[in-house]
Design an enzyme around this catalytic site. Structure first.
Site, PDB file in Angstrom:
ATOM      1  N   SER A 174       0.832  -1.213   0.000  1.00  0.00           N
ATOM      2  CA  SER A 174       0.000   0.000   0.000  1.00  0.00           C
ATOM      3  C   SER A 174       0.864   1.259   0.000  1.00  0.00           C
ATOM      4  CB  SER A 174      -0.919  -0.005   1.223  1.00  0.00           C
ATOM      5  OG  SER A 174      -1.725   1.136   1.239  1.00  0.00           O
ATOM      6  N   SER A 175       0.503   2.217  -0.854  1.00  0.00           N
ATOM      7  CA  SER A 175       1.372   3.390  -1.004  1.00  0.00           C
ATOM      8  C   SER A 175       0.613   4.539  -1.670  1.00  0.00           C
ATOM      9  CB  SER A 175       2.601   3.012  -1.839  1.00  0.00           C
ATOM     10  OG  SER A 175       2.195   2.436  -3.069  1.00  0.00           O
ATOM     11  N   ARG A 176       1.377   5.563  -2.037  1.00  0.00           N
ATOM     12  CA  ARG A 176       0.791   6.758  -2.640  1.00  0.00           C
ATOM     13  C   ARG A 176       1.796   7.366  -3.612  1.00  0.00           C
ATOM     14  NH1 ARG A 176      -0.670  11.918   1.234  1.00  0.00           N
ATOM     15  NH2 ARG A 176      -0.158  13.592  -0.221  1.00  0.00           N
TER      16      ARG A 176
END
Length: 207
Positions: A174-176
């Site tokens: 999970s990241s951005r």
């Protein structure tokens, strides 16, 4: 489908454990590791993308959902616009160049691991910042680690030339991904929209 080389260990290790457990007769536990191996195979997928052929466009650097669109310094006429894209564990995690150009700077910074949707993540989380200079504009692309992500991978270096939608790296789990666009780019996305890296047009460069 192509798989990112960084995922080989994550795919292979649970697969080997599953084989050993099957051989020993521990079927229920072995099946659990088979599921993990298949999830990793899915997570590290690297699909082929065909970028748009239109001139003067900026594309999304990542798959995911646009969670924030904001002007960085509203009081300044030349203020840039920030577009934040959240990548869930089910999204493709390959990052792509939002435009064609030359990479003038790559800057990695260690930091915290706040939720990727937290607005503070752009400032305090582990991140890798690439500046890409095109014929008419320059953009900044940030790979930002999230609460699960612990490894940012960047395949490019200062001086490299990239094509529109070309692979530049990935973020594990999970990241951005943020992209900062100059004022002379007209946005074509808004908060809540789903985007695809390398294909979804997020802005058009004004003539």
């Amino acid at each position: 489908m192509k798989i990112a080389r960084e995922g080989i260990l994550y795919i292979g290790l649970p697969a080997v454990v599953a084989i050993i457990l099957f051989a020993l007769g521990y079927w229920p536990i072995a099946l659990f590791f088979v599921v993990i191996s298949f999830f990793m195979l899915y997570f590290f997928r690297d699909p082929r993308r065909v970028p748009p052929t239109e001139p003067d466009v900026v594309v999304s650097p990542a798959d995911g959902r646009v969670t924030r669109v904001t002007t960085l310094t509203p009081e300044e006429e030349s203020s840039a616009t920030l577009v934040s894209i959240f990548l869930s564990p089910l999204d493709v995690h390959i990052n792509r160049s939002p435009m064609a150009g030359r990479i003038t700077d790559v800057s990695y910074t260690t930091g915290k691991f706040l939720m990727a949707t937290d607005q503070r993540a752009s400032l305090v989380n582990e991140q890798n910042v690439l500046t890409i200079e095109g014929e008419r504009i320059s953009v900044v692309c940030k790979q930002i680690a999230g609460i699960l992500a612990r490894r940012i991978v960047c395949w490019k270096r200062p001086g490299d030339h990239v094509a529109l939608g070309e692979r530049i790296g990935l973020i594990k789990f999970s990241s951005r991904t943020d992209v900062v666009l100059p004022k002379n780019v007209t946005l074509t996305v808004k908060e809540g929209m789903k985007v695809r890296g390398g294909t979804t047009i997020i802005g058009r460069i004004q003539r």
